[in-house]
Design an enzyme around this catalytic site. Structure first.
Site, PDB file in Angstrom:
ATOM      1  N   ARG A  20      -6.942  11.897  -0.288  1.00 54.59           N
ATOM      2  CA  ARG A  20      -5.677  12.191  -0.971  1.00 54.59           C
ATOM      3  C   ARG A  20      -4.519  11.967   0.010  1.00 54.59           C
ATOM      4  O   ARG A  20      -4.725  11.638   1.166  1.00 54.59           O
ATOM      5  CB  ARG A  20      -5.659  13.622  -1.523  1.00 54.59           C
ATOM      6  CG  ARG A  20      -5.994  14.691  -0.526  1.00 54.59           C
ATOM      7  CD  ARG A  20      -5.959  16.096  -1.146  1.00 54.59           C
ATOM      8  NE  ARG A  20      -5.991  17.099  -0.091  1.00 54.59           N
ATOM      9  CZ  ARG A  20      -7.103  17.642   0.367  1.00 54.59           C
ATOM     10  NH1 ARG A  20      -8.265  17.323  -0.170  1.00 54.59           N
ATOM     11  NH2 ARG A  20      -7.056  18.539   1.354  1.00 54.59           N
ATOM     12  N   SER A 146       2.981  13.692  14.473  1.00 53.36           N
ATOM     13  CA  SER A 146       4.065  14.485  13.893  1.00 53.36           C
ATOM     14  C   SER A 146       5.165  14.665  14.929  1.00 53.36           C
ATOM     15  O   SER A 146       4.877  14.821  16.126  1.00 53.36           O
ATOM     16  CB  SER A 146       3.532  15.856  13.471  1.00 53.36           C
ATOM     17  OG  SER A 146       4.607  16.725  13.173  1.00 53.36           O
ATOM     18  N   TYR A 159      -0.529  23.536  15.206  1.00 56.84           N
ATOM     19  CA  TYR A 159      -0.216  22.189  14.704  1.00 56.84           C
ATOM     20  C   TYR A 159       0.516  21.399  15.790  1.00 56.84           C
ATOM     21  O   TYR A 159       0.178  20.246  16.082  1.00 56.84           O
ATOM     22  CB  TYR A 159       0.637  22.304  13.432  1.00 56.84           C
ATOM     23  CG  TYR A 159       0.813  21.002  12.695  1.00 56.84           C
ATOM     24  CD1 TYR A 159      -0.241  20.420  11.995  1.00 56.84           C
ATOM     25  CD2 TYR A 159       2.043  20.339  12.700  1.00 56.84           C
ATOM     26  CE1 TYR A 159      -0.086  19.217  11.316  1.00 56.84           C
ATOM     27  CE2 TYR A 159       2.210  19.139  12.022  1.00 56.84           C
ATOM     28  CZ  TYR A 159       1.144  18.581  11.335  1.00 56.84           C
ATOM     29  OH  TYR A 159       1.307  17.387  10.666  1.00 56.84           O
ATOM     30  N   LYS A 163      -1.009  18.123  17.657  1.00 55.78           N
ATOM     31  CA  LYS A 163      -0.363  16.814  17.516  1.00 55.78           C
ATOM     32  C   LYS A 163       0.171  16.318  18.866  1.00 55.78           C
ATOM     33  O   LYS A 163       0.220  15.107  19.102  1.00 55.78           O
ATOM     34  CB  LYS A 163       0.752  16.874  16.472  1.00 55.78           C
ATOM     35  CG  LYS A 163       0.235  17.093  15.041  1.00 55.78           C
ATOM     36  CD  LYS A 163      -0.610  15.904  14.555  1.00 55.78           C
ATOM     37  CE  LYS A 163      -1.019  16.046  13.093  1.00 55.78           C
ATOM     38  NZ  LYS A 163      -1.822  14.925  12.606  1.00 55.78           N
TER      39      LYS A 163
HETATM   40  P1  NDP Z   1      -3.439  16.058   2.676  1.00 54.71           P
HETATM   41  O1  NDP Z   1      -3.780  17.505   2.760  1.00 54.71           O
HETATM   42  O2  NDP Z   1      -2.809  15.535   1.440  1.00 54.71           O
HETATM   43  O3  NDP Z   1      -4.750  15.186   2.980  1.00 54.71           O
HETATM   44  C1  NDP Z   1      -5.521  15.457   4.107  1.00 54.71           C
HETATM   45  C2  NDP Z   1      -6.781  14.642   4.064  1.00 54.71           C
HETATM   46  O4  NDP Z   1      -7.556  14.961   5.235  1.00 54.71           O
HETATM   47  C3  NDP Z   1      -7.645  14.970   2.864  1.00 54.71           C
HETATM   48  O5  NDP Z   1      -8.269  13.808   2.357  1.00 54.71           O
HETATM   49  C4  NDP Z   1      -8.680  15.915   3.453  1.00 54.71           C
HETATM   50  O6  NDP Z   1      -9.863  15.857   2.669  1.00 54.71           O
HETATM   51  C5  NDP Z   1      -8.853  15.328   4.839  1.00 54.71           C
HETATM   52  N1  NDP Z   1      -9.441  16.267   5.786  1.00 54.71           N
HETATM   53  C6  NDP Z   1      -9.024  17.513   6.102  1.00 54.71           C
HETATM   54  N2  NDP Z   1      -9.873  18.080   6.964  1.00 54.71           N
HETATM   55  C7  NDP Z   1     -10.845  17.164   7.205  1.00 54.71           C
HETATM   56  C8  NDP Z   1     -12.020  17.171   7.979  1.00 54.71           C
HETATM   57  N3  NDP Z   1     -12.401  18.235   8.714  1.00 54.71           N
HETATM   58  N4  NDP Z   1     -12.796  16.057   8.009  1.00 54.71           N
HETATM   59  C9  NDP Z   1     -12.459  14.973   7.268  1.00 54.71           C
HETATM   60  N5  NDP Z   1     -11.359  14.919   6.498  1.00 54.71           N
HETATM   61  C10 NDP Z   1     -10.575  16.012   6.463  1.00 54.71           C
HETATM   62  O7  NDP Z   1      -2.526  15.775   3.968  1.00 54.71           O
HETATM   63  P2  NDP Z   1      -1.450  14.646   4.308  1.00 54.71           P
HETATM   64  O8  NDP Z   1      -1.764  13.402   3.614  1.00 54.71           O
HETATM   65  O9  NDP Z   1      -0.116  15.266   4.183  1.00 54.71           O
HETATM   66  O10 NDP Z   1      -1.717  14.500   5.870  1.00 54.71           O
HETATM   67  C11 NDP Z   1      -2.332  13.369   6.452  1.00 54.71           C
HETATM   68  C12 NDP Z   1      -1.934  13.329   7.920  1.00 54.71           C
HETATM   69  O11 NDP Z   1      -0.521  13.171   8.022  1.00 54.71           O
HETATM   70  C13 NDP Z   1      -2.277  14.602   8.694  1.00 54.71           C
HETATM   71  O12 NDP Z   1      -2.766  14.260   9.971  1.00 54.71           O
HETATM   72  C14 NDP Z   1      -0.947  15.301   8.810  1.00 54.71           C
HETATM   73  O13 NDP Z   1      -0.887  16.136   9.940  1.00 54.71           O
HETATM   74  C15 NDP Z   1      -0.012  14.129   8.940  1.00 54.71           C
HETATM   75  N6  NDP Z   1       1.368  14.426   8.611  1.00 54.71           N
HETATM   76  C16 NDP Z   1       1.685  14.850   7.348  1.00 54.71           C
HETATM   77  C17 NDP Z   1       3.012  15.151   7.046  1.00 54.71           C
HETATM   78  C18 NDP Z   1       3.418  15.622   5.700  1.00 54.71           C
HETATM   79  O14 NDP Z   1       4.597  15.993   5.530  1.00 54.71           O
HETATM   80  N7  NDP Z   1       2.539  15.623   4.685  1.00 54.71           N
HETATM   81  C19 NDP Z   1       4.068  15.026   8.061  1.00 54.71           C
HETATM   82  C20 NDP Z   1       3.628  14.552   9.340  1.00 54.71           C
HETATM   83  C21 NDP Z   1       2.309  14.271   9.594  1.00 54.71           C
HETATM   84  P3  NDP Z   1     -10.975  17.021   2.620  1.00 54.71           P
HETATM   85  O15 NDP Z   1     -10.255  18.321   2.608  1.00 54.71           O
HETATM   86  O16 NDP Z   1     -11.717  16.691   1.383  1.00 54.71           O
HETATM   87  O17 NDP Z   1     -11.805  16.824   3.848  1.00 54.71           O
END
Ligand code: NDP
Length: 245
Positions: A20, A146, A159, A163
């Site tokens: 996602r 980030s 966090y 990062k």
């Molecule tokens: P989401 O929560 O929408 O998606 C996170 C994804 O990571 C999911 O598919 C989740 O799937 C997966 N995930 C989480 N934990 C694990 C794990 N242990 N192993 C494998 N997969 C995992 O987050 P975002 O799309 O917002 O974030 C993506 C990246 O962007 C992150 O690194 C975040 O720190 C970074 N980011 C996001 C920002 C924002 O504003 N959204 C801003 C700056 C950076 P599942 O839980 O099924 O494993």
């Protein structure tokens, strides 16, 4: 888009957290640009759905359920990816969480450990396991960082530290891997409308004047970084933010 315009034809990309949000958007964009894509995350139905979308659109993709904190599972992820597609050319270290939203004194240690475990140890697990495959033909590693990891932010210590560690891992990997023609760069998305911040009182959306994006807004930069020449940028941080937060 005809085959000539697709910049990632012949490349295999592994994207963590592709179920996602930002990871899903990057997986779809890479597939549209001709890459074979491996979607990894813990929730099987999410990655199955992304793979279905890619295949419906005529692309090539494979879902591999993986918890990035589990080194054995991550080792299997890259073994299966290389077996299936013949190589690993692009790795997007995107899986991330933010479970720490308190001052250090008031934080829940378990949330702290979990955040660092996914965002930093998980990133190490991926790089460690991918390098043997990527060394064969060179490639691109993109870490999703980030601004908080560069500047710090009160109430976000886990966090921020995870990062900051990821940014340093990016730089060290770039130094270690340039001789193998592997570039390693950080992509900072700035605030993006995803599920990550849903439960937060102190949302990233509260950054005054900042561009709040949809996941698809991150894909042009992710594509740019994946399609740079062999002698292109490495050890750099690329940000989509408008302000110096
Ligand atoms: P989401 O929560 O929408 O998606 C996170 C994804 O990571 C999911 O598919 C989740 O799937 C997966 N995930 C989480 N934990 C694990 C794990 N242990 N192993 C494998 N997969 C995992 O987050 P975002 O799309 O917002 O974030 C993506 C990246 O962007 C992150 O690194 C975040 O720190 C970074 N980011 C996001 C920002 C924002 O504003 N959204 C801003 C700056 C950076 P599942 O839980 O099924 O494993």
């Amino acid at each position: 888009m005809n085959a000539k315009e697709k910049s990632l034809v012949g490349k295999a990309a592994v994207i963590t957290g592709a179920g996602r949000g930002i990871g899903r958007a990057i997986a779809l964009a890479y597939a549209q640009n001709g890459a074979s894509v491996v979607c990894a995350a813990r929730t099987q139905k999410d990655i199955d759905e992304v793979v279905r979308e890619i295949q419906t659109d005529g692309g090539t993709a494979l879902a591999i359920q993986t918890d990035v904190t589990d080194l054995n599972a991550v080792t299997q992820l890259f073994r299966k990816a290389a077996e299936h597609f013949g190589s690993v050319d692009i790795l997007v270290i995107n899986a991330g969480i933010n479970k720490d939203r308190n001052l250090v004194e008031e934080s829940e240690p378990q949330n702290w450990f979990e955040t660092v475990n996914v965002n930093l140890i998980g990133a190490y697990n991926c790089a460690y396991s991918a390098i043997p495959y990527m060394k064969q033909r060179g490639g691109k590693i993109i870490t999703i960082g980030s601004g908080v990891g560069h500047k710090g932010r009160q109430g976000s210590s886990a966090y921020a530290c995870s990062k900051a560690g990821l940014w340093m891992l990016t730089r060290v990997l770039a130094q270690e891997l340039s001789k193998f023609k592997i570039s390693v760069n950080e992509l900072i998305p700035g605030p993006v409308n995803t599920t990550m911040d849903n439960d937060s009182k102190d949302s990233v959306f509260k950054i005054d004047g900042e561009w709040v994006k949809e996941p698809e807004d991150v894909t042009p930069l992710a594509l740019f970084l994946a399609s740079q020449p062999e002698i292109g940028p490495t050890a750099q941080s690329f940000s989509l933010m408008r302000r110096d937060n």
